[in-house]
Every structure is written in structure tokens, then in C-alpha cells.
Design a protein around this motif. Structure first.
Motif, PDB file in Angstrom:
ATOM      1  N   ILE A 112      10.203  -2.184   9.968  1.00  0.00           N
ATOM      2  CA  ILE A 112       9.004  -1.785  10.715  1.00  0.00           C
ATOM      3  C   ILE A 112       7.959  -1.229   9.750  1.00  0.00           C
ATOM      4  N   LEU A 113       8.405  -0.393   8.844  1.00  0.00           N
ATOM      5  CA  LEU A 113       7.481   0.185   7.867  1.00  0.00           C
ATOM      6  C   LEU A 113       6.868  -0.890   6.978  1.00  0.00           C
ATOM      7  N   SER A 114       7.660  -1.891   6.601  1.00  0.00           N
ATOM      8  CA  SER A 114       7.141  -2.976   5.758  1.00  0.00           C
ATOM      9  C   SER A 114       6.056  -3.767   6.488  1.00  0.00           C
ATOM     10  N   VAL A 115       6.266  -4.003   7.779  1.00  0.00           N
ATOM     11  CA  VAL A 115       5.255  -4.699   8.581  1.00  0.00           C
ATOM     12  C   VAL A 115       3.981  -3.865   8.653  1.00  0.00           C
ATOM     13  N   MET A 116       4.137  -2.567   8.909  1.00  0.00           N
ATOM     14  CA  MET A 116       2.960  -1.693   8.995  1.00  0.00           C
ATOM     15  C   MET A 116       2.241  -1.613   7.650  1.00  0.00           C
ATOM     16  N   ASP A 117       2.992  -1.500   6.576  1.00  0.00           N
ATOM     17  CA  ASP A 117       2.372  -1.420   5.252  1.00  0.00           C
ATOM     18  C   ASP A 117       1.612  -2.707   4.930  1.00  0.00           C
ATOM     19  N   HIS A 118       2.209  -3.834   5.258  1.00  0.00           N
ATOM     20  CA  HIS A 118       1.561  -5.120   4.988  1.00  0.00           C
ATOM     21  C   HIS A 118       0.219  -5.219   5.711  1.00  0.00           C
ATOM     22  N   LEU A 119       0.164  -4.672   6.915  1.00  0.00           N
ATOM     23  CA  LEU A 119      -1.058  -4.751   7.719  1.00  0.00           C
ATOM     24  C   LEU A 119      -1.993  -3.571   7.492  1.00  0.00           C
ATOM     25  N   GLY A 120      -1.582  -2.632   6.649  1.00  0.00           N
ATOM     26  CA  GLY A 120      -2.420  -1.479   6.365  1.00  0.00           C
ATOM     27  C   GLY A 120      -2.491  -0.488   7.513  1.00  0.00           C
ATOM     28  N   LEU A 121      -1.419  -0.373   8.279  1.00  0.00           N
ATOM     29  CA  LEU A 121      -1.385   0.536   9.420  1.00  0.00           C
ATOM     30  C   LEU A 121      -0.771   1.868   8.999  1.00  0.00           C
ATOM     31  N   ALA A 122      -1.589   2.898   8.934  1.00  0.00           N
ATOM     32  CA  ALA A 122      -1.072   4.210   8.558  1.00  0.00           C
ATOM     33  C   ALA A 122      -0.159   4.773   9.637  1.00  0.00           C
ATOM     34  N   LYS A 123      -0.537   4.520  10.913  1.00  0.00           N
ATOM     35  CA  LYS A 123       0.243   4.987  12.048  1.00  0.00           C
ATOM     36  C   LYS A 123       0.166   3.937  13.156  1.00  0.00           C
ATOM     37  N   ALA A 124       1.143   3.993  14.062  1.00  0.00           N
ATOM     38  CA  ALA A 124       1.130   3.063  15.189  1.00  0.00           C
ATOM     39  C   ALA A 124       1.969   3.626  16.327  1.00  0.00           C
ATOM     40  N   HIS A 125       1.673   3.153  17.526  1.00  0.00           N
ATOM     41  CA  HIS A 125       2.581   3.340  18.645  1.00  0.00           C
ATOM     42  C   HIS A 125       3.711   2.330  18.449  1.00  0.00           C
ATOM     43  N   VAL A 126       4.944   2.783  18.433  1.00  0.00           N
ATOM     44  CA  VAL A 126       6.092   1.908  18.209  1.00  0.00           C
ATOM     45  C   VAL A 126       6.835   1.738  19.530  1.00  0.00           C
ATOM     46  N   VAL A 127       6.969   0.491  19.961  1.00  0.00           N
ATOM     47  CA  VAL A 127       7.566   0.169  21.253  1.00  0.00           C
ATOM     48  C   VAL A 127       8.771  -0.730  21.012  1.00  0.00           C
ATOM     49  N   GLY A 128       9.951  -0.293  21.450  1.00  0.00           N
ATOM     50  CA  GLY A 128      11.150  -1.087  21.222  1.00  0.00           C
ATOM     51  C   GLY A 128      12.000  -1.220  22.465  1.00  0.00           C
ATOM     52  N   LEU A 129      12.674  -2.355  22.576  1.00  0.00           N
ATOM     53  CA  LEU A 129      13.625  -2.605  23.657  1.00  0.00           C
ATOM     54  C   LEU A 129      15.017  -2.754  23.077  1.00  0.00           C
ATOM     55  N   SER A 130      15.991  -2.038  23.654  1.00  0.00           N
ATOM     56  CA  SER A 130      17.395  -2.156  23.304  1.00  0.00           C
ATOM     57  C   SER A 130      17.597  -1.941  21.803  1.00  0.00           C
TER      58      SER A 130
END
Length: 293
Positions: free
Chosen positions: A78-96
Motif C-alpha cells: 500500500i505504501l509503495s502504491v502511495m509513494d509511486h503516486l506521490g500521496l502523502a496521506k490517503a483514506h485507506v479502504v479495505g475488505l476482508s
């Protein structure tokens, strides 16, 4: 469509749409990046929405070594995806499985989370079923390896908490089952062995949850039996946590009940962004029934 590269070189397929405050959607074991389409379409109207395939789920890479799969790596991805997109913070939504990843994200990287939404998370958490869950996870992995994803999906998609979806929405369930059958046999087996069968019980993480200040929404279906008690545990343990129980609902909440799920999530995010999703008022004492003095 693009990909992010994880800390160990694994390529993670990702898709995004919209602009605004970011939301990262993390899929379940039986789903993949496509499982969040009802949310991607709805929330992209006012948010930057991201969905990605976990390692082991094509078109993301499928590592052959089971040691490449772990709960910690699920958070790092998840952090790698956020870093790639330059997202310092995000709402994280997960199922199961994705809900477990969201919870661990809140423990490992709370400074990167605007909020956590944890839906249908609890399998293997109940201490009395912990050993059973580990063994049945290994059996599921064996069945994938023996029969292949295309064949075993016919069985797995009819689990006790998935038939609700089939009964309500045969067309939607059929799409889910077909997509499950397209998964990598190796990736599915390794995910079961490396993530599901090895992750700690939520009850063993109580101290961490009590200290976790991230605004959290827990959502469970009332016929998803092994998520109900863990959901109540999370509500009572995480300081700024709300619990929503959807009636006559099973496990695949975001696609089984997309309208109800989207409304809950939209209201939760709006409350968080308004600074109104706060820890429980200390006056709301769980042991008190009626005030007498």
C-alpha cells in the motif's frame, strides 16, 4: 493504468480515477483490483481514487516464493502504491484481507492514513477458531494447487458468507465468481499460505489498537458470522471507531450492497474531513446503564 514497484521489486498493477482527497482501495482474497469498480465510479466524482492488485494477482507480479507474501508486505505494498503516486496521506479502504491490511497500515504507518475503513475483517481472529482457520487456509491453498483457480473458484465462491450475494444479485455474483476463476493458481495458493495462514489474531494486537488514533469505520454483514464479534472488539478497542452492521448481508459487502456501502463510506469520509469523527466521549461509560447521580 500503470504500476508501482514494491520494496522488493514486485510490480503492482494500479488504476486511478478522479481528483481530490485520495482514497486507496485494498481488495479481498477472493477479489482483485476490479472488485472496487462500484466505488471507483462513485467516489471518483470528488476524490482521487486508486485501486491496485495485490502481489500474486495478475496483472501484478506473482512471486513464486511463498516468503514474498506476508501481512507486513501487504502494508508495504500500500505504501509503495502511495509513494509511486506521490500521496502523502490517503483514506485507506479495505475488505476482508484488505481490511486486515488497512488495520495493520494504521498500526505500521498511522501518519500516512487520513482514515481507515475496515469491512468484513475477522476471519481467524476469534481465538477459539484460530488454529482451525490456519489449517483451513492451508487446505484452501492445497485445493487451489490441486484443481487450479478456474475449477476451485466454483467451490470457493459458494462459501457460507457469499451465498447472500448470489441470492440477491446473481449477475453480480457471477461476475465475482468468474473473476475469481481468472486468478493465478500460484498467487492464490501463496497468498493463503503466506498471508492468511500466518497473520496474527486481531485480539493479539489489542494494545496497538488502543493506542491507534486514526479515525476508523468497521463494517460487517450480519450473516458474516466470523466477523461480527471481531467487529465489536474493534469498536470497543480503537478509540475513534464506529461500527456499522448491514442487515441480511454476507462478506462481499462493497459489491453485495454497493449503495449502502457507498453511503456509509461517503458519510464517514465527510465526517473525518470535517474533523467530526472523534474518539468516544469519556462520559459514555460502557458499564453504565442509567445515570443515577
Amino acid at each position: 493504468m500503470t504500476h508501482a514497484t514494491a520494496h522488493d521489486g514486485i510490480r503492482l498493477h494500479l488504476e486511478e480515477a478522479g481528483s481530490g482527497t485520495p482514497i486507496v482501495f485494498v481488495h479481498e482474497f477472493g477479489g482483485d483490483h476490479r472488485s472496487w469498480e462500484p466505488q471507483m465510479r462513485f467516489f471518483a466524482r470528488r476524490h482521487r481514487c486508486v485501486t491496485f492488485g495485490a502481489r500474486g494477482y495478475p496483472p501484478s507480479d506473482v512471486p513464486e516464493d511463498v516468503e514474498a507474501y506476508s501481512q507486513a508486505n501487504a502494508v508495504r505494498d500500500i505504501l509503495s502504491v502511495m509513494d509511486h503516486l506521490g500521496l502523502a496521506k490517503a483514506h485507506v479502504v479495505g475488505l476482508s484481507m484488505g481490511g486486515f491490511a488497512a488495520l495493520h497500515f494504521g498500526l505500521m504507518a498511522p501518519e500516512r492514513a487520513l482514515s481507515l475503513t475496515v469491512a468484513g475483517a475477522g476471519y481467524g481472529a476469534e481465538k477459539q477458531y484460530e488454529e482451525y482457520f490456519r489449517n483451513v487456509s492451508l487446505e484452501v491453498a492445497r485445493q487451489f494447487e490441486t484443481h487450479g483457480a478456474a475449477e476451485f473458484a466454483k467451490t470457493y465462491s459458494l462459501g457460507a458468507s457469499r451465498v447472500q450475494f448470489q441470492n440477491k444479485d446473481p449477475r453480480g455474483w457471477r461476475e465475482f465468481a468468474d473473476q475469481l476463476g481468472q486468478h493465478s493458481t500460484l498467487g492464490s495458493a501463496n497468498t493463503m499460505k503466506g498471508v492468511q495462514a500466518r497473520r496474527p489474531s486481531l485480539y493479539d494486537l489489542e494494545d496497538g489498537f488502543r493506542a491507534m488514533a486514526v479515525p476508523t469505520l468497521v463494517v460487517v454483514g450480519d450473516e458474516d458470522d466470523h466477523c461480527l464479534q471481531p467487529g465489536i472488539f474493534l469498536k470497543k478497542t480503537i478509540p475513534a471507531c464506529g461500527l456499522a452492521v448491514l442487515p441480511k448481508a454476507g462478506h462481499t459487502l462493497n459489491i453485495e450492497e454497493p449503495d449502502a456501502f457507498n453511503r456509509l463510506l461517503a458519510e464517514f469520509i465527510a465526517m473525518v474531513e470535517a474533523g467530526a469523527w472523534t474518539p468516544r466521549d469519556p462520559r459514555a461509560k460502557p458499564a453504565e446503564i442509567m445515570k443515577t447521580s
